[in-house]
Design a protein around this motif. Structure first.
Motif, mmCIF file in Angstrom:
data_model
loop_
_atom_site.group_PDB
_atom_site.id
_atom_site.type_symbol
_atom_site.label_atom_id
_atom_site.label_comp_id
_atom_site.label_asym_id
_atom_site.label_seq_id
_atom_site.Cartn_x
_atom_site.Cartn_y
_atom_site.Cartn_z
ATOM 1 N N LEU A 13 8.006 27.232 127.809
ATOM 2 C CA LEU A 13 9.048 27.719 126.906
ATOM 3 C C LEU A 13 9.913 26.569 126.393
ATOM 4 N N ASP A 14 10.033 26.476 125.080
ATOM 5 C CA ASP A 14 10.952 25.513 124.481
ATOM 6 C C ASP A 14 12.387 26.020 124.552
ATOM 7 N N LEU A 15 12.556 27.335 124.468
ATOM 8 C CA LEU A 15 13.891 27.935 124.515
ATOM 9 C C LEU A 15 13.793 29.335 125.093
ATOM 10 N N ALA A 16 14.778 29.707 125.881
ATOM 11 C CA ALA A 16 14.921 31.093 126.340
ATOM 12 C C ALA A 16 16.318 31.561 125.995
ATOM 13 N N CYS A 17 16.405 32.764 125.465
ATOM 14 C CA CYS A 17 17.690 33.380 125.151
ATOM 15 C C CYS A 17 17.810 34.628 126.009
ATOM 16 N N LEU A 18 18.789 34.632 126.915
ATOM 17 C CA LEU A 18 18.905 35.687 127.912
ATOM 18 C C LEU A 18 20.332 36.217 127.978
ATOM 19 N N GLY A 19 20.494 37.360 128.605
ATOM 20 C CA GLY A 19 21.800 37.986 128.704
ATOM 21 C C GLY A 19 22.724 37.272 129.683
ATOM 22 N N MET A 20 24.004 37.616 129.612
ATOM 23 C CA MET A 20 25.021 36.972 130.446
ATOM 24 C C MET A 20 26.075 38.017 130.780
ATOM 25 N N ALA A 21 26.116 38.436 132.033
ATOM 26 C CA ALA A 21 27.113 39.419 132.446
ATOM 27 C C ALA A 21 28.353 38.751 133.016
ATOM 28 N N GLN A 22 28.147 37.704 133.820
ATOM 29 C CA GLN A 22 29.249 36.929 134.389
ATOM 30 C C GLN A 22 28.875 35.456 134.374
ATOM 31 N N ALA A 23 29.869 34.602 134.154
ATOM 32 C CA ALA A 23 29.682 33.158 134.256
ATOM 33 C C ALA A 23 30.919 32.558 134.892
ATOM 34 N N ASP A 24 30.747 31.434 135.607
ATOM 35 C CA ASP A 24 31.899 30.792 136.230
ATOM 36 C C ASP A 24 32.010 29.332 135.787
ATOM 37 N N ALA A 25 32.964 28.625 136.340
ATOM 38 C CA ALA A 25 33.275 27.273 135.893
ATOM 39 C C ALA A 25 32.123 26.307 136.092
ATOM 40 N N LEU A 26 31.274 26.549 137.078
ATOM 41 C CA LEU A 26 30.141 25.666 137.343
ATOM 42 C C LEU A 26 28.946 25.970 136.450
ATOM 43 N N GLY A 27 29.068 27.034 135.641
ATOM 44 C CA GLY A 27 27.950 27.424 134.795
ATOM 45 C C GLY A 27 27.005 28.399 135.447
ATOM 46 N N ASN A 28 27.314 28.859 136.681
ATOM 47 C CA ASN A 28 26.494 29.890 137.310
ATOM 48 C C ASN A 28 26.565 31.177 136.494
ATOM 49 N N VAL A 29 25.455 31.911 136.465
ATOM 50 C CA VAL A 29 25.397 33.176 135.735
ATOM 51 C C VAL A 29 24.916 34.274 136.675
ATOM 52 N N ASN A 30 25.533 35.438 136.562
ATOM 53 C CA ASN A 30 25.114 36.619 137.310
ATOM 54 C C ASN A 30 24.684 37.698 136.330
ATOM 55 N N VAL A 31 23.458 38.186 136.488
ATOM 56 C CA VAL A 31 23.011 39.364 135.744
ATOM 57 C C VAL A 31 22.407 40.396 136.682
ATOM 58 N N SER A 32 22.483 40.153 138.003
ATOM 59 C CA SER A 32 21.667 40.924 138.932
ATOM 60 C C SER A 32 22.404 41.906 139.834
ATOM 61 N N ARG A 33 23.699 41.650 140.120
ATOM 62 C CA ARG A 33 24.389 42.562 141.028
ATOM 63 C C ARG A 33 25.873 42.628 140.679
ATOM 64 N N PHE A 34 26.413 43.862 140.687
ATOM 65 C CA PHE A 34 27.820 44.091 140.381
ATOM 66 C C PHE A 34 28.344 45.151 141.344
ATOM 67 N N GLY A 35 29.034 44.686 142.392
ATOM 68 C CA GLY A 35 29.478 45.607 143.417
ATOM 69 C C GLY A 35 28.286 46.230 144.105
ATOM 70 N N ASP A 36 28.234 47.560 144.109
ATOM 71 C CA ASP A 36 27.102 48.238 144.734
ATOM 72 C C ASP A 36 26.053 48.671 143.714
ATOM 73 N N ARG A 37 26.119 48.084 142.520
ATOM 74 C CA ARG A 37 25.108 48.394 141.497
ATOM 75 C C ARG A 37 24.121 47.235 141.413
ATOM 76 N N PHE A 38 22.846 47.556 141.616
ATOM 77 C CA PHE A 38 21.802 46.540 141.611
ATOM 78 C C PHE A 38 21.074 46.555 140.274
ATOM 79 N N ALA A 39 21.296 45.557 139.474
ATOM 80 C CA ALA A 39 20.539 45.445 138.228
ATOM 81 C C ALA A 39 19.207 44.756 138.484
ATOM 82 N N GLY A 40 19.212 43.769 139.365
ATOM 83 C CA GLY A 40 17.989 43.030 139.644
ATOM 84 C C GLY A 40 17.812 41.863 138.692
ATOM 85 N N ALA A 41 17.048 40.882 139.135
ATOM 86 C CA ALA A 41 16.873 39.660 138.357
ATOM 87 C C ALA A 41 15.793 39.788 137.303
#
Length: 640
Positions: free
Chosen positions: A363-391
């Motif tokens: 892949l030259d480029l991937a465009c993906l969703g972003m639910a949460q991001a922090d100062a280090l650039g970490n991204v979460n799209v998989s879990r929010f409290g007791d709701r499991f979205a999955g990776a």
């Protein structure tokens, strides 16, 4: 004598499933999901309380987010454990996991897909670097979703001083598949399916485990009527075939049947209406500005789905190859409950092979969703409290794509914006912050990406951030947006405050942006950037088409005009990605390259993702007694 008729009723098929069996199934949202068999299995359990304590193994989530797919099996006592790649579309199973009613794991979709092949060969498991530094890493939870899931399915291994993750093989007692046509011998074809998925690998995994294979189809053929090249799962791997009623065999959960999804015809693209100008389109437009001409791109579910529509509106579909993780190459990947399918795909391959391509750096480029991001650039799209979205395929894709764009609104929950005349106004702010002190779960590790030199952008409707070694840096702000009031005051951390520039005002106008001209026909002067302080010249030839001798001379003049006033040579970094040099002007072009190199460069690094272009450039440079080193990426060129 072989059994010549394997066709049975759904009730007869599920009667062979025993309590405690591990059941592996195909399906990607509603594509390839065997609902007739799931329905029959649910009916058997509700009427007899058998079978009990089943295990489920699935790569993508076969479900609609409500009641269909694996949601039908979310009954207490029926399921004991589940290992899945994506969970957001099977919320009933997710609720059972959150309530500690079942053991549950979330592993990367691509790794589960590839694991089926390892199981089929009776190998102990899958060795992969995918998942390191994320919640799948055993040092960060090992993919376990709740307290009762104590078994370690993933462990860290070191090979030649490098860390790997080992995903343990899971024997498959029953495989439940879906195809289009079956003959009495059980040969399965998939001509009307929108995806091939992992059907063959799952069937082979079951057979290697001494298990049983059930296949759902929508029609039957006479013996030996299916051409051999159309058979996806050979009959010797199939124990029984279930003929499904139409309501349980739709092509996707949104579309009963579209021949353009299965490649049986092509539909005109010019009749697809453009998206309305809202925050979704603004974000998709900014993401589309990063499309690599001539490159291969993955578009994720949710916000990134709109990038395909923008690419069509901006006449860019011929310039890039859009892909989707279940095996789609080309065409327009679809969204919603059609996600996974594509209009007019150029190729449909097996899901595990697609992830081989992704994991291998395709892949030259991937465009993906972003639910949460922090100062280090970490991204979460998989879990929010007791709701499991999955990776899903997110971890495979983000760890291996050359460049990343995360797409999402700046805030969530009630956000309304007004755009027009080149400006943006926040009509109503969202209730939930998305740029937080620390993400709830690390689905993407920013520090590892920064250390590897991966180019990563975080695109919202009002601003753009870029990942740097120091963390997230604010690099663009929309016209009409106050950075302090509309951005910084709504973040839990202060980003690196680099010198930011305005977002392109065309993003906020109703008319098409003219991205084809912007990306393909940029003025030559805009392709050259001189950093005099570091004596570095950056030349961006992305998508540049060299057809005439005058274009060659124009490049020579541009280099001369920028470097001669300095009175010294510079280091040049030249991007040839998507560059086309006509054979008729190739000699003139490379003679010019030798000339400017000798006059103005003390060193030059050239790079392109095209293996053919790297070979061509290397040969031509060698002929002219120049260093023949041409790299795959800017990061590789600087490192080497």
């Amino acid at each position: 004598m072989p059994i010549r008729d394997k066709v049975v009723s759904a009730d007869e098929a599920v009667a062979i499933i025993r309590s405690g069996d591990m059941v592996a199934t195909s399906g990607f949202v509603g594509v390839g999901t065997p609902d007739a068999i799931f329905t029959a299995l649910e009916k058997r359990f509700l009427s007899s309380a058998e079978p009990r304590d089943l295990g489920l193994l699935f790569a993508a989530a076969p479900g609609d987010g409500k009641d269909r797919g694996l949601n039908r099996l979310a009954h207490r006592g029926l399921i004991r454990r589940a290992v899945g790649g994506h969970w957001s579309l099977v919320p009933k199973l997710g609720r059972m996991a959150a309530d500690n009613l079942i053991e549950a794991w979330n592993l990367p979709l691509g790794c589960i897909s590839q694991l089926f092949r390892e199981i089929s060969g009776r190998r102990p498991g899958l060795l992969s670097r995918v998942g390191l530094g994320t919640f799948v890493d055993p040092r960060q939870g090992g993919g376990k979703l709740n307290a009762i899931s104590t078994r370690d399915l993933v462990r860290v291994m070191e090979i030649d001083g490098q860390e790997w993750l080992f995903y343990q093989a899971i024997p498959v007692d029953v495989a439940i598949l879906r195809g289009t046509t079956a003959d009495p011998d059980g040969n399965i074809s998939m001509e009307r399916e929108a995806l091939v998925l992992d059907n063959l690998a799952i069937a082979m995994a079951a057979k290697a485990s001494k298990g049983f294979v059930i296949a759902q189809v929508e029609r039957l053929a006479a013996a030996d009527a299916i051409p051999a090249r159309q058979v996806v799962v050979p009959g010797s791997l199939v124990d029984c075939v279930v003929l499904a009623p139409p309501e349980h065999h739709v092509q996707t959960y949104q579309t009963a049947y579209n021949p353009a999804f299965s490649g049986q015809l092509r539909v005109p693209m010019d009749r697809i209406p453009p998206l309305p100008l809202d925050e979704r389109k603004i974000i998709a437009r900014r993401c589309a500005m990063e499309l690599p001409m001539g490159g291969v791109v993955n578009l994720g579910i949710g916000m990134p789905e709109a990038v395909a529509a923008v690419a069509r509106e901006e006449n860019l579909l011929e310039q890039v190859t859009l892909t989707a993780e279940p095996g789609i190459f080309g065409g327009i990947p679809q969204g919603g409950l059609d996600f996974g399918a594509a209009l007019n795909p150029s190729a449909i391959i097996a899901q595990n092979q697609q992830f081989d391509f992704y994991d291998g750096g395709g892949l030259d480029l991937a465009c993906l969703g972003m639910a949460q991001a922090d100062a280090l650039g970490n991204v979460n799209v998989s879990r929010f409290g007791d709701r499991f979205a999955g990776a899903g395929g997110f971890i495979n894709i983000t760890q291996n794509a050359r460049a990343l764009v995360f797409a999402g609104t700046f805030t969530a929950g009630g956000l309304r914006v007004e755009a027009g005349q080149g400006h943006l106004r926040i009509a109503q702010e969202g209730r939930c912050r998305k740029f937080v002190t620390a993400v709830e779960q690390v689905t993407f590790n920013g520090a590892l990406a920064a250390a590897a030199g991966q180019r990563v952008l975080y695109v919202t409707e009002r601003c753009v951030f870029q990942l740097t070694p120091a963390g997230l840096a604010l690099v663009e702000v929309a016209p009409g947006i106050d950075p302090e009031r509309d951005i910084l005051a709504l973040m839990d951390f202060r980003p690196v405050m680099a010198e930011f520039k305005p977002m392109n005002d065309r993003l906020f106008r109703t008319a098409a942006m003219g991205l084809d001209a912007m990306l393909l026909n940029r003025p030559l002067a805009e392709r050259f950037t001189l950093d005099a302080a570091r004596s570095m010249l950056f030349i961006d030839l992305t998508g540049y088409q060299v057809r005439r001798d005058e274009q060659v001379e124009a490049v020579r003049k541009q280099v001369r005009s920028m470097i001669e006033p300095l009175g010294r040579k510079v280091t040049a970094v030249i991007d040839y990605d998507g560059c086309v040099i006509d054979p008729g002007v190739a000699e003139t072009w490379f003679d010019m390259v030798r000339d400017v190199h000798g006059r103005y460069y003390d060193k030059a690094s050239r790079y392109t993702t095209s293996a053919f272009m790297r070979l061509k450039l290397g040969d031509e440079l060698r002929r002219r007694e120049m260093a023949p080193h041409v790299f795959e990426s800017a990061g590789r060129s600087s490192a080497e």
